[in-house]
Design a protein around this motif. Structure first.
Motif, mmCIF file in Angstrom:
data_model
loop_
_atom_site.group_PDB
_atom_site.id
_atom_site.type_symbol
_atom_site.label_atom_id
_atom_site.label_comp_id
_atom_site.label_asym_id
_atom_site.label_seq_id
_atom_site.Cartn_x
_atom_site.Cartn_y
_atom_site.Cartn_z
ATOM 1 N N TRP A 121 1.346 9.251 -5.980
ATOM 2 C CA TRP A 121 1.948 10.163 -5.604
ATOM 3 C C TRP A 121 1.696 11.895 -6.502
ATOM 4 O O TRP A 121 2.493 11.256 -7.637
ATOM 5 N N MET A 143 0.493 -1.466 0.231
ATOM 6 C CA MET A 143 -0.152 0.118 -0.089
ATOM 7 C C MET A 143 1.205 1.546 0.069
ATOM 8 O O MET A 143 0.634 1.842 -0.271
ATOM 9 N N LEU A 144 2.265 1.139 0.861
ATOM 10 C CA LEU A 144 2.637 2.584 0.894
ATOM 11 C C LEU A 144 3.449 2.009 -0.455
ATOM 12 O O LEU A 144 3.821 4.067 -0.741
ATOM 13 N N ALA A 146 2.207 1.276 -3.419
ATOM 14 C CA ALA A 146 1.407 1.951 -4.187
ATOM 15 C C ALA A 146 1.265 3.611 -4.045
ATOM 16 O O ALA A 146 1.087 4.536 -5.007
ATOM 17 N N LEU A 147 1.192 4.411 -2.714
ATOM 18 C CA LEU A 147 1.104 5.275 -2.493
ATOM 19 C C LEU A 147 2.124 6.053 -2.289
ATOM 20 O O LEU A 147 1.482 7.317 -3.535
ATOM 21 N N ILE A 148 3.176 5.715 -2.743
ATOM 22 C CA ILE A 148 4.096 6.633 -3.368
ATOM 23 C C ILE A 148 4.783 6.348 -4.443
ATOM 24 O O ILE A 148 4.852 7.747 -5.029
#
Length: 116
Positions: A9, A1-2, A4-6
């Motif tokens: 962004w 998840m992290l 994908a977020l990075i």
């Protein structure tokens, strides 16, 4: 998840850190922005490689191809939908290297457990 977020962004994730990065590169000239970015990309994918190796214990040969496919999707997505992000071949290589290091960590840890 992290990850994908990075990866998705909408603006460069280091945008707020430019002054800090400039100070680092002035203090340590060989530590260029490109090197910092590449090392960050490697480090970002190490946990991904560890996770894949642990989730796929019987299919670890798939870790690197999955990492490659993932980073190709990320870089393609950045190119197609994120106007402020810049995809690069260097990022792809760094990401796959990070996942490979993660896979190697799991492999070495398991070999060490067997010996002990």
């Amino acid at each position: 998840m992290l990850l994908a977020l990075i990866a998705f962004w909408p603006t460069p994730v280091d945008r707020g850190a430019s002054d800090f990065i400039d100070r680092i590169t002035r203090a340590v000239p060989w530590l260029t922005y490109d090197l910092i970015e590449t090392v960050a990309n490697v480090a970002l994918f190490v946990p991904f490689g560890v996770l894949l190796a642990l989730v796929l214990p019987l299919h670890r040969g798939l870790v690197v191809p999955i990492a490659l496919a993932t980073t190709l999707i990320i870089e393609s997505g950045q190119a197609l939908i994120l106007s402020e992000r810049t995809p690069s071949l260097r990022d792809i290589v760094a990401n796959v290297l990070g996942a490979t290091i993660g896979l190697a960590i799991v492999h070495l840890r398991e070999r060490r457990k067997i010996r002990d």
